[in-house]
Design an enzyme around this catalytic site. Structure first.
Site, mmCIF file in Angstrom:
data_model
loop_
_atom_site.group_PDB
_atom_site.id
_atom_site.type_symbol
_atom_site.label_atom_id
_atom_site.label_comp_id
_atom_site.label_asym_id
_atom_site.label_seq_id
_atom_site.Cartn_x
_atom_site.Cartn_y
_atom_site.Cartn_z
ATOM 1 N N CYS A 150 0.808 -1.226 0.000
ATOM 2 C CA CYS A 150 0.000 0.000 0.000
ATOM 3 C C CYS A 150 0.845 1.281 0.000
ATOM 4 O O CYS A 150 0.470 2.264 -0.640
ATOM 5 C CB CYS A 150 -0.956 0.008 1.187
ATOM 6 N N HIS A 243 -2.573 6.500 3.907
ATOM 7 C CA HIS A 243 -1.129 6.666 4.117
ATOM 8 C C HIS A 243 -0.684 7.993 3.488
ATOM 9 O O HIS A 243 -0.914 8.230 2.292
ATOM 10 C CB HIS A 243 -0.343 5.523 3.474
HETATM 11 N N1 LIG Z 1 -1.452 -4.043 -0.316
HETATM 12 C C1 LIG Z 1 -1.211 -3.769 0.951
HETATM 13 O O1 LIG Z 1 -0.361 -3.015 1.234
HETATM 14 C C2 LIG Z 1 -1.935 -4.407 2.029
HETATM 15 C C3 LIG Z 1 -1.835 -5.729 2.078
HETATM 16 N N2 LIG Z 1 -2.307 -6.419 3.081
HETATM 17 C C4 LIG Z 1 -2.050 -7.852 3.009
HETATM 18 O O2 LIG Z 1 -3.292 -8.532 2.798
HETATM 19 C C5 LIG Z 1 -3.267 -9.750 3.478
HETATM 20 C C6 LIG Z 1 -4.440 -9.824 4.438
HETATM 21 O O3 LIG Z 1 -4.316 -8.823 5.433
HETATM 22 P P1 LIG Z 1 -5.487 -8.566 6.485
HETATM 23 O O4 LIG Z 1 -6.786 -8.603 5.771
HETATM 24 O O5 LIG Z 1 -5.098 -7.374 7.268
HETATM 25 O O6 LIG Z 1 -5.362 -9.888 7.411
HETATM 26 P P2 LIG Z 1 -6.417 -10.475 8.421
HETATM 27 O O7 LIG Z 1 -5.635 -11.166 9.465
HETATM 28 O O8 LIG Z 1 -7.415 -9.456 8.820
HETATM 29 O O9 LIG Z 1 -7.189 -11.602 7.535
HETATM 30 C C7 LIG Z 1 -6.558 -12.781 7.121
HETATM 31 C C8 LIG Z 1 -7.524 -13.644 6.333
HETATM 32 O O10 LIG Z 1 -6.850 -14.847 5.961
HETATM 33 C C9 LIG Z 1 -7.518 -15.969 6.549
HETATM 34 N N3 LIG Z 1 -6.551 -16.958 7.000
HETATM 35 C C10 LIG Z 1 -5.686 -16.850 8.043
HETATM 36 N N4 LIG Z 1 -4.953 -17.985 8.155
HETATM 37 C C11 LIG Z 1 -5.383 -18.816 7.172
HETATM 38 C C12 LIG Z 1 -5.019 -20.122 6.784
HETATM 39 N N5 LIG Z 1 -4.079 -20.830 7.417
HETATM 40 N N6 LIG Z 1 -5.676 -20.674 5.734
HETATM 41 C C13 LIG Z 1 -6.642 -19.995 5.084
HETATM 42 N N7 LIG Z 1 -7.028 -18.736 5.416
HETATM 43 C C14 LIG Z 1 -6.399 -18.163 6.443
HETATM 44 C C15 LIG Z 1 -8.324 -15.414 7.715
HETATM 45 O O11 LIG Z 1 -9.403 -16.280 8.002
HETATM 46 P P3 LIG Z 1 -10.013 -16.446 9.514
HETATM 47 O O12 LIG Z 1 -10.924 -15.278 9.733
HETATM 48 O O13 LIG Z 1 -10.756 -17.725 9.421
HETATM 49 O O14 LIG Z 1 -8.853 -16.484 10.433
HETATM 50 C C16 LIG Z 1 -8.761 -14.080 7.118
HETATM 51 O O15 LIG Z 1 -9.828 -14.288 6.230
HETATM 52 C C17 LIG Z 1 -1.906 -9.845 4.159
HETATM 53 O O16 LIG Z 1 -1.019 -10.543 3.325
HETATM 54 C C18 LIG Z 1 -1.490 -8.400 4.301
HETATM 55 O O17 LIG Z 1 -0.096 -8.264 4.382
HETATM 56 C C19 LIG Z 1 -2.978 -5.803 4.039
HETATM 57 C C20 LIG Z 1 -3.177 -4.428 4.046
HETATM 58 C C21 LIG Z 1 -2.679 -3.629 3.009
HETATM 59 N N1 LIG Z 2 2.651 -3.105 5.798
HETATM 60 C C1 LIG Z 2 1.528 -2.313 5.361
HETATM 61 C C2 LIG Z 2 0.368 -3.165 4.973
HETATM 62 C C3 LIG Z 2 0.719 -4.491 4.427
HETATM 63 O O1 LIG Z 2 0.162 -5.474 4.834
HETATM 64 O O2 LIG Z 2 1.649 -4.516 3.491
HETATM 65 P P1 LIG Z 2 2.016 -5.800 2.600
HETATM 66 O O3 LIG Z 2 0.884 -6.035 1.660
HETATM 67 O O4 LIG Z 2 3.252 -5.449 1.883
HETATM 68 O O5 LIG Z 2 2.207 -6.967 3.528
HETATM 69 C C4 LIG Z 2 1.140 -1.360 6.479
HETATM 70 O O6 LIG Z 2 1.402 -1.721 7.581
HETATM 71 O O7 LIG Z 2 0.543 -0.330 6.291
#
Ligand SMILES: NC(=O)C1=CN([C@@H]2O[C@H](COP(=O)(O)OP(=O)(O)OC[C@H]3O[C@@H](n4cnc5c(N)ncnc54)[C@H](OP(=O)(O)O)[C@@H]3O)[C@@H](O)[C@H]2O)C=CC1
Ligand SMILES: N[C@@H](CC(=O)OP(=O)(O)O)C(=O)O
Length: 345
Positions: A150, A243
């Site tokens: 992000c 951000h």
């Molecule tokens: N582009 C960017 O910069 C951003 C990227 N991200 C990325 O997006 C991804 C998700 O982040 P976020 O939504 O905050 O994370 P959350 O922890 O809020 O959600 C994680 C999700 O993955 C599921 N999950 C967790 N463990 C497993 C597993 N072993 N098998 C299958 N499903 C699983 C969870 O299910 P359950 O509810 O059942 O646990 C939930 O649906 C991350 O990789 C994060 O780094 C996040 C924010 C911004």
């Molecule tokens: N690291 C970013 C969010 C994130 O999850 O990044 P990435 O998709 O690279 O894991 C933040 O904290 O704002």
């Protein structure tokens, strides 16, 4: 034409934003939701700790959450959006692509792999054809495309605009990142209220590498990374979403603030359903952009910029984007729209 789509990690913070964007989407029909084994078998309403400030869409609330496994996902889903933790994405995404699914992923695993397109459609849509190389090398019927981190997405459209108008030699950037970037359980209130945290693990390295890949050229066989020297310093502050970044761009020549602002203003958007117009909104007011006031510009998909100052051989300015919309869920949806537009689904 309409395409059936699913969400991997649908119950999480980014997964909920994907539900928000996909439920009303004009071209995508949301038919499958997955999460961890703890959530599988429950209704989405039961499984998701819903945090957005509107009700779960009716069509989604009673859908049954599936396991994140090819055996539990319908074969005829055209496209999967992945918002899994990167450790899980690393393990399951390649298997799903091998099983024939096309995956638009937001997770950080494999973003800098040589045969994985890392795409912000308005900046480097041509990189999507790296999928031909990926399919040849990996023997996949499916495909894996990534959107960047992000913080990287927030600055890259502005850098692309400056690079096209002038020539980008070096970038220095300092971030003020919202707490939603760390996920709902990422930063405790005792840590962040009345505070700022000058460390976000791995974030600086992601900004430095992903920006150079996005700004690089693609010759049909490989991406050559841009040779600009990029250095970042990342900080968490107590805003909810959005951000804000302070950027110093070295352009190898003196430029006026007007010419730099015009380059951003004139950078073209795309004719995809989620692309905002304009892509970059430039403020005249010296104290903008601000997270609370400006993160929803272009339905949360625009980048905003302002505060231009001339520097020796370049320009300094501030930019901002909504980190879970333009920076995460919206970025994956845009890549899905590009996959559809390019005939990959
Ligand atoms: N582009 C960017 O910069 C951003 C990227 N991200 C990325 O997006 C991804 C998700 O982040 P976020 O939504 O905050 O994370 P959350 O922890 O809020 O959600 C994680 C999700 O993955 C599921 N999950 C967790 N463990 C497993 C597993 N072993 N098998 C299958 N499903 C699983 C969870 O299910 P359950 O509810 O059942 O646990 C939930 O649906 C991350 O990789 C994060 O780094 C996040 C924010 C911004
Ligand atoms: N690291 C970013 C969010 C994130 O999850 O990044 P990435 O998709 O690279 O894991 C933040 O904290 O704002």
């Amino acid at each position: 034409m309409s395409h059936t789509v699913g969400i991997l990690g649908a119950t999480g913070a980014v997964g909920q934003r994907l539900v928000q964007l996909l439920d009303p989407h004009p071209e995508f029909d949301l038919v499958a939701l997955t999460a961890s084994d703890d959530s599988a078998g429950k209704s989405y309403r039961e499984a998701a700790k819903w945090r957005l400030d509107f009700a779960i869409p009716d069509a989604v609330a009673e859908m049954t959450v599936r396991r994140t496994d090819a055996d539990d996902i319908p074969d005829d889903v055209d496209l999967l959006f992945s918002s899994l933790p990167s450790s899980v994405g690393e393990r399951v995404e390649p298997g799903l692509c091998e099983a024939g699914y096309v995956v638009s992923s937001n997770s950080s695993n494999d973003r800098t792999a040589d045969d994985v397109p890392l795409v912000v459609p308005e900046v480097n849509a041509d990189h999507i054809d790296l999928l031909e190389v990926q399919r040849d090398e990996r023997g996949w019927d499916g495909a894996l495309v990534k959107n960047p981190n992000c913080s990287t997405i927030t600055m890259v459209p502005t850098l692309a605009a400056l690079d096209r108008a002038f020539e980008l030699d070096a970038v220095r950037v300092s971030t003020l990142q919202a707490v939603s970037g760390a996920g709902y359980d990422g930063v405790s209130s005792m840590e962040i209220i009345d505070n700022a945290i000058p460390h976000i693990g791995g974030e600086e390295q992601k900004m430095e590498s992903e920006a150079r890949k996005l700004l690089g050229g693609f010759d049909g066989a490989a991406v050559s990374w841009h040779d600009a020297d990029v250095a970042a310093s990342c900080n968490r502050i107590p805003t909810l979403d959005g951000h804000l970044e302070n950027v110093w761009a070295d352009l190898g020549e003196d430029v006026t603030t007007e010419d730099a602002a015009d380059a951003l203003r004139e950078f073209p958007s795309l004719d995809l359903p989620s692309s905002p117009d304009p892509l970059i909104h430039v403020f005249e007011e010296p104290d903008r952009p601000q997270p609370r006031l400006d993160r929803m510009r272009g339905d949360g998909m625009a980048v905003t910029a302002g505060g231009f100052r001339e520097t020796s051989g370049g320009v300094q300015y501030n930019c901002l984007a909504h980190n879970t919309l333009r920076g995460a869920a919206g970025a994956s949806v845009l890549n899905g729209e590009l996959l559809a537009d390019s005939g990959y689904i």
